[in-house]
Design a protein around this motif. Sequence first.
Motif, PDB file in Angstrom:
ATOM      1  N   PRO A 132       0.828  -1.205   0.000  1.00 28.11           N
ATOM      2  CA  PRO A 132       0.000   0.000   0.000  1.00 28.11           C
ATOM      3  C   PRO A 132       0.867   1.262   0.000  1.00 28.11           C
ATOM      4  O   PRO A 132       1.979   1.267   0.520  1.00 28.11           O
ATOM      5  N   THR A 133       0.339   2.304  -0.589  1.00 27.76           N
ATOM      6  CA  THR A 133       1.001   3.600  -0.565  1.00 27.76           C
ATOM      7  C   THR A 133       0.095   4.613   0.125  1.00 27.76           C
ATOM      8  O   THR A 133      -1.057   4.318   0.459  1.00 27.76           O
ATOM      9  N   ASP A 134       0.611   5.811   0.300  1.00 25.33           N
ATOM     10  CA  ASP A 134      -0.192   6.849   0.960  1.00 25.33           C
ATOM     11  C   ASP A 134      -1.058   7.622  -0.023  1.00 25.33           C
ATOM     12  O   ASP A 134      -1.714   8.592   0.348  1.00 25.33           O
ATOM     13  N   ALA A 135      -1.043   7.201  -1.297  1.00 21.38           N
ATOM     14  CA  ALA A 135      -1.895   7.803  -2.319  1.00 21.38           C
ATOM     15  C   ALA A 135      -2.791   6.716  -2.916  1.00 21.38           C
ATOM     16  O   ALA A 135      -2.300   5.650  -3.301  1.00 21.38           O
ATOM     17  N   ILE A 136      -4.088   6.973  -2.974  1.00 30.41           N
ATOM     18  CA  ILE A 136      -5.058   5.985  -3.445  1.00 30.41           C
ATOM     19  C   ILE A 136      -5.822   6.555  -4.634  1.00 30.41           C
ATOM     20  O   ILE A 136      -6.269   7.709  -4.599  1.00 30.41           O
ATOM     21  N   VAL A 166      -8.936   1.371   8.041  1.00 25.90           N
ATOM     22  CA  VAL A 166      -8.205   0.104   8.068  1.00 25.90           C
ATOM     23  C   VAL A 166      -7.026   0.085   7.094  1.00 25.90           C
ATOM     24  O   VAL A 166      -6.317  -0.929   7.015  1.00 25.90           O
ATOM     25  N   TRP A 167      -6.815   1.167   6.340  1.00 28.09           N
ATOM     26  CA  TRP A 167      -5.707   1.184   5.384  1.00 28.09           C
ATOM     27  C   TRP A 167      -4.383   1.063   6.144  1.00 28.09           C
ATOM     28  O   TRP A 167      -4.183   1.722   7.166  1.00 28.09           O
ATOM     29  N   PRO A 168      -3.454   0.231   5.667  1.00 29.49           N
ATOM     30  CA  PRO A 168      -2.239  -0.080   6.432  1.00 29.49           C
ATOM     31  C   PRO A 168      -1.327   1.114   6.709  1.00 29.49           C
ATOM     32  O   PRO A 168      -0.540   1.079   7.670  1.00 29.49           O
ATOM     33  N   VAL A 169      -1.386   2.160   5.870  1.00 32.84           N
ATOM     34  CA  VAL A 169      -0.545   3.339   6.094  1.00 32.84           C
ATOM     35  C   VAL A 169      -1.432   4.578   6.062  1.00 32.84           C
ATOM     36  O   VAL A 169      -2.524   4.557   5.484  1.00 32.84           O
ATOM     37  N   PRO A 170      -0.997   5.672   6.696  1.00 36.71           N
ATOM     38  CA  PRO A 170      -1.793   6.902   6.642  1.00 36.71           C
ATOM     39  C   PRO A 170      -1.969   7.379   5.205  1.00 36.71           C
ATOM     40  O   PRO A 170      -1.025   7.395   4.414  1.00 36.71           O
ATOM     41  N   VAL A 171      -3.196   7.760   4.854  1.00 35.35           N
ATOM     42  CA  VAL A 171      -3.505   8.191   3.496  1.00 35.35           C
ATOM     43  C   VAL A 171      -3.332   9.711   3.396  1.00 35.35           C
ATOM     44  O   VAL A 171      -3.975  10.472   4.113  1.00 35.35           O
ATOM     45  N   ARG A 172      -2.465  10.122   2.481  1.00 34.10           N
ATOM     46  CA  ARG A 172      -2.173  11.533   2.286  1.00 34.10           C
ATOM     47  C   ARG A 172      -3.025  12.137   1.181  1.00 34.10           C
ATOM     48  O   ARG A 172      -3.371  13.323   1.231  1.00 34.10           O
ATOM     49  N   ARG A 173      -3.372  11.312   0.194  1.00 34.85           N
ATOM     50  CA  ARG A 173      -3.995  11.868  -1.006  1.00 34.85           C
ATOM     51  C   ARG A 173      -4.894  10.831  -1.669  1.00 34.85           C
ATOM     52  O   ARG A 173      -4.536   9.657  -1.752  1.00 34.85           O
ATOM     53  N   ILE A 174      -6.058  11.286  -2.151  1.00 36.37           N
ATOM     54  CA  ILE A 174      -7.014  10.409  -2.837  1.00 36.37           C
ATOM     55  C   ILE A 174      -7.407  11.047  -4.166  1.00 36.37           C
ATOM     56  O   ILE A 174      -7.671  12.256  -4.238  1.00 36.37           O
ATOM     57  N   ALA A 175      -7.455  10.228  -5.212  1.00 34.58           N
ATOM     58  CA  ALA A 175      -8.031  10.616  -6.499  1.00 34.58           C
ATOM     59  C   ALA A 175      -9.221   9.717  -6.767  1.00 34.58           C
ATOM     60  O   ALA A 175      -9.130   8.495  -6.608  1.00 34.58           O
ATOM     61  N   ARG A 196     -11.403  15.192   3.058  1.00 34.32           N
ATOM     62  CA  ARG A 196     -10.321  16.162   3.246  1.00 34.32           C
ATOM     63  C   ARG A 196      -9.051  15.733   2.522  1.00 34.32           C
ATOM     64  O   ARG A 196      -8.205  16.571   2.188  1.00 34.32           O
ATOM     65  N   ALA A 197      -8.916  14.419   2.275  1.00 34.79           N
ATOM     66  CA  ALA A 197      -7.731  13.919   1.572  1.00 34.79           C
ATOM     67  C   ALA A 197      -7.905  13.882   0.051  1.00 34.79           C
ATOM     68  O   ALA A 197      -6.933  13.654  -0.671  1.00 34.79           O
ATOM     69  N   THR A 198      -9.116  14.109  -0.427  1.00 40.09           N
ATOM     70  CA  THR A 198      -9.392  14.028  -1.869  1.00 40.09           C
ATOM     71  C   THR A 198      -8.868  15.269  -2.571  1.00 40.09           C
ATOM     72  O   THR A 198      -9.213  16.397  -2.212  1.00 40.09           O
TER      73      THR A 198
END
Length: 407
Positions: A143-147, A216-225, A252-254
């Motif tokens: 997983p990455t911090d960008a989804i 539940v995402w394994p790492v903190p999410v910084r950014r979403i598209a 807020r991350a989108t």
Amino acid sequence: MRTADMQALGNVAAEGLTVLNNLIRGMHSGIAGRVFASIGPAAKPVETVHDAIAGTVYDLLGAAAHRLPPVLSSFAAAGLAFDDDAALDEHPRLAEFLAALDGIYGDELAERGSPLAPPMTLRVSGRPVPLTPDAVRAAYPRPTDAIAVFVHGLCQTESSWQRAPRPSAHTDDRSYGERLHTDLGFTPVDLRYNTGLHISTNGRQLDETLTRLLEVWPVPVRRIALIGHSMGGLVIRSACHYGHEQNRRWVRATRQVICLGSPHLGADLEKGVNVATWAMARLGETRSIAELLNLRSDGIKDLRFGALLDDDWAESDPDEFLRDRCREVPFLPTATYHFVATSAAPRYLGAVLGDHLVRPSSASGRGRRRNVPFRAESGLTLTGLHHFDLLSHPDIYVRLREWLTAT
């Protein structure tokens, strides 16, 4: 295939045969009624006998249609060995059939609790991913911090994003998600949902799904598209509205919302069906056809004018004649919105025909009465492509990469 799925298919078959019987019965009755009325009172004895015989025949056919398929499916389920761990919607070909069925009739199936209308789920290799820490970690091992979340259109599944592009000297056969992962480090997340439900219902479910996913995402999410094709773009805009009301973390991350061929101002095909059923309902010979067409799902009817919110359809007749009740839905203040519009014909003809399903004016949100606030520089308009070419095209991917690199 599970036993419950086999029985549900039998119930759907019975429903279909019953509808077909009612359609033929209604047309027969309408035509016969007009003929007997043209003859006058002298035809009354013959009409009485005719109606009695025809009614008995259709009643018998209706009873057989209602009872026989469920009996046969139960017999087959009892006599054959099924793998109860293999859901019907996990088989690729059957999943596509169910997606089409749900798009047309999924609201009724969901209301009845049918296993043929499963809830919204994340999917990896066609299998659902439970929203638990262990399941998500296993499904997304790097997983990455960008989804990048991909939301398909009407009557489709997440496999639509794997569509092979048109042959080209520079064609890359990988999906948008795979390429974004390699080029920009986005983890692609594919979604499957029942497209027969109201767009606002799916919007609320997407809000809840993304809320849980970030928990539940394994790492903190910084950014979403968020990337949606056709109806998927409308579901995304609906989810953004409801998520913003709740001040969700995923909102807020989108940073980007991208709509590929989405009918923000409505789809002409659905408008045409609405007009046709309104006219046919006024003639006895075609009234049953109108009743059949009006059985199409809530999701399809929402495409008439691009209804995103509960208020757009609540307490109204879903089959009223071409009335646009849709409210404008503001964009998220933290996100940049983009559109892709296309037409399958040159400029002037393409403006009328669009991509065979959605006109460029609707995909770009520019109408005479309503305007969706896309900036012109944030969109892309192409020619020579049909609606499903948007799922995999090199020019579109180049623009996706530019947009997702910008911020």
